[in-house]
Design an enzyme around this catalytic site. Sequence first.
Site, short mmCIF file in Angstrom:
data_model
loop_
_atom_site.label_atom_id
_atom_site.label_comp_id
_atom_site.label_asym_id
_atom_site.label_seq_id
_atom_site.Cartn_x
_atom_site.Cartn_y
_atom_site.Cartn_z
N SER A 218 44.08 154.49 25.27
CA SER A 218 44.93 155.26 24.22
C SER A 218 44.21 154.51 22.95
CB SER A 218 46.43 155.05 24.11
OG SER A 218 46.56 153.67 24.24
N LYS B 284 54.01 163.41 25.68
CA LYS B 284 52.49 163.46 24.67
C LYS B 284 52.07 164.87 24.91
CE LYS B 284 51.16 158.62 25.36
NZ LYS B 284 52.62 158.17 25.73
N HIS C 58 47.39 159.63 28.67
CA HIS C 58 46.90 160.36 27.51
C HIS C 58 45.62 161.30 28.36
CE1 HIS C 58 48.15 158.35 23.79
NE2 HIS C 58 48.33 157.17 24.70
#
Length: 396
Positions: free
Chosen positions: A186, A244, A214
Amino acid sequence: MTNKVLNDFLEPQLQALRDQGLYNTIDTVEGPNGAKIKVNGAELINLSSNNYLGFSNDDRLKKKCIEATEQYGVGAGAVRTINGTMTIHNELETRLAEFKHTEAAIAFQSGFNCNMGAISAVMTKKDAIISDELNHASIIDGCRLSGAKVLRAKHQDMDDLRRVAKEATESGLYEKIMYITDGVFSMDGDVAKIPEIVAIAEEFGLITYVDDAHGSGVMGKGAGTVKHFGMSDKIDFQMGTLSKAIGVVGGYVAGSQQLIDWLKVRARPFLFSTSLTPGAAAACIEAIDIMESDPERMEKLWENGTYLKAGLAKLGFDIGHSETPITPCIIGDENLTQQFSRRLLEEGVYAKSIVFPTVPKGTGRVRNMPTAAHTREMLDEVLATYEKVGKELKVI
């Protein structure tokens, strides 16, 4: 009134953080977290959100959330193992397993909870965990909680991973050995070398765990880093978040039916914390459905990431070795990094500074998170602002 002993500890510690440029000021967003946000009354271009595909503000997800809330209520009312498992939670876990191409999946209240619960449910003090040195804090804490011996491997260094795996295996000290890594890192945006990891794991009999927080919704046509490399049947734990790219809240582990059955009776956050809200579960299902049926948002995300990355590099910024839309501008000095971020904000760009302990000392950076919701005009404005501030502070 604060206890004197506590105050004598806190006051100098907080001041030291401020002096070193390590104190993080928390801003309040006035309204939705989209491509533009309002902070202290000012409208800013937002480059600090993980809302990669813009789903947190999508009307279709809102509609599903409202419908599920009206049907099931605002909360689940209990932990999953008592009577907090509702039909919508089962539907979400079935959908997640299909999405990740695994036999089963388990949903947690957050990605952090996921790593804390899943790692410690399987690994014990009789075991060893080989961990990439730049793994996320939740992985580090999950490893500590398990009691297993933690062996660090150099970041993305497959020769070092093989060395550590060989030494751990040949020592005969451990019942089980796991290798755990982020799928997409990340802070730097680089991607785990899944094929090489799988080869080493098979050579030494390692359990494999990929935290794809991610990567899900970004890599592998949305299904993540493991799917990107065609290795869904080779990784034991596929962990991801629902906060996310999915745009809601929560986390999950996908894997074999036996693994999920075990986590449902041994993962402590699952056992002792109230389940995801029904509305959140329904919104997550809708996000996955949209993602799989319409790749346009993922394509736009990558297009924006590539454009911003090229523009910053052309200006002379150090953007590291990112392979994903995550785009760091590495400044180095912590105080200068904080100053750079503040000046961007004053010029209308919200891009937060990232400093120790999130990244190693001396590698402070401003991390940029372009999303599918950004327009080309917004990104051009960002680049112009970066050029102005970069020259002003002598970073470029």
